[in-house]
Design a protein around this motif. Structure first.
Motif, PDB file in Angstrom:
ATOM      1  N   GLY A  26       0.770  -1.242   0.000  1.00 20.80           N
ATOM      2  CA  GLY A  26       0.000   0.000   0.000  1.00 20.80           C
ATOM      3  C   GLY A  26       0.796   1.284   0.000  1.00 20.80           C
ATOM      4  O   GLY A  26       0.209   2.371   0.001  1.00 20.80           O
ATOM      5  N   GLU A  27       2.125   1.225  -0.006  1.00 17.19           N
ATOM      6  CA  GLU A  27       2.917   2.454  -0.079  1.00 17.19           C
ATOM      7  C   GLU A  27       2.656   3.118  -1.428  1.00 17.19           C
ATOM      8  O   GLU A  27       2.676   2.471  -2.471  1.00 17.19           O
ATOM      9  N   ILE A  28       2.416   4.426  -1.402  1.00 16.29           N
ATOM     10  CA  ILE A  28       2.153   5.181  -2.628  1.00 16.29           C
ATOM     11  C   ILE A  28       3.398   5.978  -2.989  1.00 16.29           C
ATOM     12  O   ILE A  28       3.935   6.715  -2.155  1.00 16.29           O
ATOM     13  N   VAL A  29       3.881   5.787  -4.217  1.00 16.07           N
ATOM     14  CA  VAL A  29       5.011   6.566  -4.718  1.00 16.07           C
ATOM     15  C   VAL A  29       4.479   7.522  -5.776  1.00 16.07           C
ATOM     16  O   VAL A  29       3.556   7.192  -6.509  1.00 16.07           O
ATOM     17  N   PHE A  30       5.068   8.713  -5.841  1.00 21.37           N
ATOM     18  CA  PHE A  30       4.507   9.757  -6.697  1.00 21.37           C
ATOM     19  C   PHE A  30       5.529  10.835  -6.994  1.00 21.37           C
ATOM     20  O   PHE A  30       6.578  10.910  -6.349  1.00 21.37           O
ATOM     21  N   SER A  31       5.208  11.671  -7.966  1.00 17.95           N
ATOM     22  CA  SER A  31       5.990  12.875  -8.231  1.00 17.95           C
ATOM     23  C   SER A  31       5.053  14.071  -8.114  1.00 17.95           C
ATOM     24  O   SER A  31       3.834  13.942  -8.226  1.00 17.95           O
ATOM     25  N   LEU A  32       5.648  15.224  -7.902  1.00 15.78           N
ATOM     26  CA  LEU A  32       4.900  16.467  -7.754  1.00 15.78           C
ATOM     27  C   LEU A  32       4.970  17.288  -9.029  1.00 15.78           C
ATOM     28  O   LEU A  32       5.870  17.100  -9.852  1.00 15.78           O
ATOM     29  N   GLU A  33       4.067  18.224  -9.173  1.00 18.51           N
ATOM     30  CA  GLU A  33       4.060  19.140 -10.324  1.00 18.51           C
ATOM     31  C   GLU A  33       5.090  20.257 -10.181  1.00 18.51           C
ATOM     32  O   GLU A  33       5.429  20.911 -11.145  1.00 18.51           O
ATOM     33  N   GLN A  34       5.563  20.492  -8.959  1.00 18.59           N
ATOM     34  CA  GLN A  34       6.474  21.613  -8.728  1.00 18.59           C
ATOM     35  C   GLN A  34       7.541  21.244  -7.708  1.00 18.59           C
ATOM     36  O   GLN A  34       7.366  20.312  -6.931  1.00 18.59           O
ATOM     37  N   ASP A  35       8.630  21.978  -7.742  1.00 15.46           N
ATOM     38  CA  ASP A  35       9.692  21.795  -6.761  1.00 15.46           C
ATOM     39  C   ASP A  35       9.229  22.368  -5.426  1.00 15.46           C
ATOM     40  O   ASP A  35       8.437  23.312  -5.381  1.00 15.46           O
ATOM     41  N   VAL A  36       9.750  21.794  -4.341  1.00 15.51           N
ATOM     42  CA  VAL A  36       9.374  22.258  -3.007  1.00 15.51           C
ATOM     43  C   VAL A  36      10.525  21.941  -2.055  1.00 15.51           C
ATOM     44  O   VAL A  36      11.356  21.069  -2.341  1.00 15.51           O
ATOM     45  N   PHE A  37      10.576  22.652  -0.929  1.00 22.27           N
ATOM     46  CA  PHE A  37      11.613  22.385   0.065  1.00 22.27           C
ATOM     47  C   PHE A  37      11.019  21.614   1.233  1.00 22.27           C
ATOM     48  O   PHE A  37       9.953  21.943   1.737  1.00 22.27           O
ATOM     49  N   SER A  38      11.733  20.573   1.675  1.00 26.76           N
ATOM     50  CA  SER A  38      11.339  19.767   2.815  1.00 26.76           C
ATOM     51  C   SER A  38      12.293  20.043   3.972  1.00 26.76           C
ATOM     52  O   SER A  38      13.515  20.045   3.775  1.00 26.76           O
ATOM     53  N   GLU A  39      11.744  20.256   5.161  1.00 19.33           N
ATOM     54  CA  GLU A  39      12.570  20.476   6.350  1.00 19.33           C
ATOM     55  C   GLU A  39      13.419  19.247   6.680  1.00 19.33           C
ATOM     56  O   GLU A  39      14.514  19.368   7.209  1.00 19.33           O
ATOM     57  N   SER A  40      12.933  18.051   6.335  1.00 18.82           N
ATOM     58  CA  SER A  40      13.651  16.826   6.678  1.00 18.82           C
ATOM     59  C   SER A  40      14.459  16.225   5.524  1.00 18.82           C
ATOM     60  O   SER A  40      15.432  15.526   5.752  1.00 18.82           O
ATOM     61  N   LEU A  41      14.052  16.491   4.273  1.00 23.56           N
ATOM     62  CA  LEU A  41      14.695  15.861   3.117  1.00 23.56           C
ATOM     63  C   LEU A  41      15.454  16.829   2.219  1.00 23.56           C
ATOM     64  O   LEU A  41      16.151  16.417   1.313  1.00 23.56           O
ATOM     65  N   GLY A  42      15.298  18.127   2.452  1.00 19.83           N
ATOM     66  CA  GLY A  42      15.935  19.134   1.606  1.00 19.83           C
ATOM     67  C   GLY A  42      15.100  19.439   0.379  1.00 19.83           C
ATOM     68  O   GLY A  42      13.882  19.275   0.373  1.00 19.83           O
ATOM     69  N   ALA A  43      15.757  19.858  -0.677  1.00 25.05           N
ATOM     70  CA  ALA A  43      15.057  20.230  -1.916  1.00 25.05           C
ATOM     71  C   ALA A  43      14.460  18.993  -2.576  1.00 25.05           C
ATOM     72  O   ALA A  43      15.145  17.984  -2.760  1.00 25.05           O
ATOM     73  N   LEU A  44      13.175  19.079  -2.908  1.00 24.42           N
ATOM     74  CA  LEU A  44      12.486  18.025  -3.649  1.00 24.42           C
ATOM     75  C   LEU A  44      12.142  18.576  -5.011  1.00 24.42           C
ATOM     76  O   LEU A  44      11.515  19.627  -5.123  1.00 24.42           O
ATOM     77  N   GLN A  45      12.551  17.869  -6.060  1.00 20.55           N
ATOM     78  CA  GLN A  45      12.316  18.304  -7.427  1.00 20.55           C
ATOM     79  C   GLN A  45      11.050  17.662  -7.987  1.00 20.55           C
ATOM     80  O   GLN A  45      10.661  16.573  -7.554  1.00 20.55           O
ATOM     81  N   HIS A  46      10.468  18.301  -8.983  1.00 26.92           N
ATOM     82  CA  HIS A  46       9.231  17.775  -9.571  1.00 26.92           C
ATOM     83  C   HIS A  46       9.446  16.439 -10.281  1.00 26.92           C
ATOM     84  O   HIS A  46       8.490  15.725 -10.534  1.00 26.92           O
ATOM     85  N   GLY A  47      10.683  16.058 -10.538  1.00 23.80           N
ATOM     86  CA  GLY A  47      10.976  14.788 -11.178  1.00 23.80           C
ATOM     87  C   GLY A  47      11.415  13.695 -10.215  1.00 23.80           C
ATOM     88  O   GLY A  47      11.699  12.573 -10.631  1.00 23.80           O
ATOM     89  N   ASP A  48      11.461  13.995  -8.912  1.00 23.54           N
ATOM     90  CA  ASP A  48      11.837  12.986  -7.925  1.00 23.54           C
ATOM     91  C   ASP A  48      10.662  12.049  -7.669  1.00 23.54           C
ATOM     92  O   ASP A  48       9.503  12.467  -7.679  1.00 23.54           O
ATOM     93  N   LEU A  49      10.973  10.790  -7.400  1.00 18.38           N
ATOM     94  CA  LEU A  49       9.954   9.817  -7.025  1.00 18.38           C
ATOM     95  C   LEU A  49       9.923   9.765  -5.500  1.00 18.38           C
ATOM     96  O   LEU A  49      10.907   9.394  -4.862  1.00 18.38           O
ATOM     97  N   LEU A  50       8.791  10.167  -4.935  1.00 22.42           N
ATOM     98  CA  LEU A  50       8.634  10.313  -3.494  1.00 22.42           C
ATOM     99  C   LEU A  50       7.679   9.262  -2.956  1.00 22.42           C
ATOM    100  O   LEU A  50       6.969   8.614  -3.725  1.00 22.42           O
ATOM    101  N   SER A  51       7.625   9.122  -1.639  1.00 23.39           N
ATOM    102  CA  SER A  51       6.737   8.149  -1.006  1.00 23.39           C
ATOM    103  C   SER A  51       5.861   8.828   0.034  1.00 23.39           C
ATOM    104  O   SER A  51       6.312   9.749   0.729  1.00 23.39           O
ATOM    105  N   ASN A  52       4.641   8.335   0.162  1.00 15.69           N
ATOM    106  CA  ASN A  52       3.771   8.851   1.217  1.00 15.69           C
ATOM    107  C   ASN A  52       4.276   8.437   2.601  1.00 15.69           C
ATOM    108  O   ASN A  52       3.772   8.907   3.605  1.00 15.69           O
ATOM    109  N   GLN A  53       5.314   7.593   2.649  1.00 15.12           N
ATOM    110  CA  GLN A  53       5.950   7.204   3.908  1.00 15.12           C
ATOM    111  C   GLN A  53       7.034   8.192   4.328  1.00 15.12           C
ATOM    112  O   GLN A  53       7.716   7.982   5.330  1.00 15.12           O
ATOM    113  N   GLY A  54       7.216   9.264   3.538  1.00 14.91           N
ATOM    114  CA  GLY A  54       8.156  10.323   3.904  1.00 14.91           C
ATOM    115  C   GLY A  54       9.573  10.109   3.441  1.00 14.91           C
ATOM    116  O   GLY A  54      10.515  10.599   4.063  1.00 14.91           O
TER     117      GLY A  54
END
Length: 172
Positions: A26-54
């Protein structure tokens, strides 16, 4: 809910969802439409594959490593994605680029993080009849069945000479 564990502060209402897949368990992996900054992970790019598990499943540059892009580019975007049981990641990119190993990679090509072009844009559309003017309609979503059949949707539509209108988001 998808971004709650990514450490994005302040919380923003909608970062846009681009590509996604659901992994076993059930882990969901996804990408975002825009870049964003994460306090815990640093810069997240719109082309990164991310997880709803953080976690960051794969940086866009890591997905592209096997293609030997020169010079390395910051982010090519991520439009379609499927993580296979083997761990191989199939995906499409938002921008064309030249690969040292595979030649021109187009936004309508289905790529593998192992460095291969799984299907070219033209091969995916081989059973369709788009206008004769060469055009890359982009690959928006994919699902590869275990026996190899590929279901997909396009970023842009066209009028098929036999089937009529093929619209963005139609399941092909």
């Amino acid at each position: 809910d998808l971004t709650a564990r990514l450490g994005v502060m302040p919380s923003v209402p909608d970062l846009g969802l681009d590509a996604f897949d659901v992994l076993p368990g059930g882990e969901i992996v996804f990408s975002l439409e825009q870049d964003v900054f994460s306090e815990s992970l640093g810069a997240l790019q719109h082309g990164d594959l991310l997880s709803n598990q953080g976690r960051i499943v794969a940086r866009n540059q890591n997905l592209m490593n096997a293609f030997v892009i020169m010079p390395p580019v910051p982010d090519l975007g991520l439009d379609a994605v499927q993580v296979l049981d083997s761990g191989e990641i199939l995906f499409s990119i938002e921008s064309e680029i030249f690969s040292g190993t595979s030649g021109l990679l187009r936004r309508g090509d289905l790529l593998s993080n192992r460095g291969g072009v799984v299907r070219t844009h033209d091969a995916l559309l081989a059973r369709f009849h788009p206008p004769p003017i060469p055009h890359d309609y982009g690959l928006d979503a994919i699902f590869v069945w275990p026996e190899g059949e590929i279901w997909f949707s396009l970023e842009e539509g066209f009028t098929d000479d036999i089937l009529g209108p093929i619209l963005p988001g139609d399941l092909l």
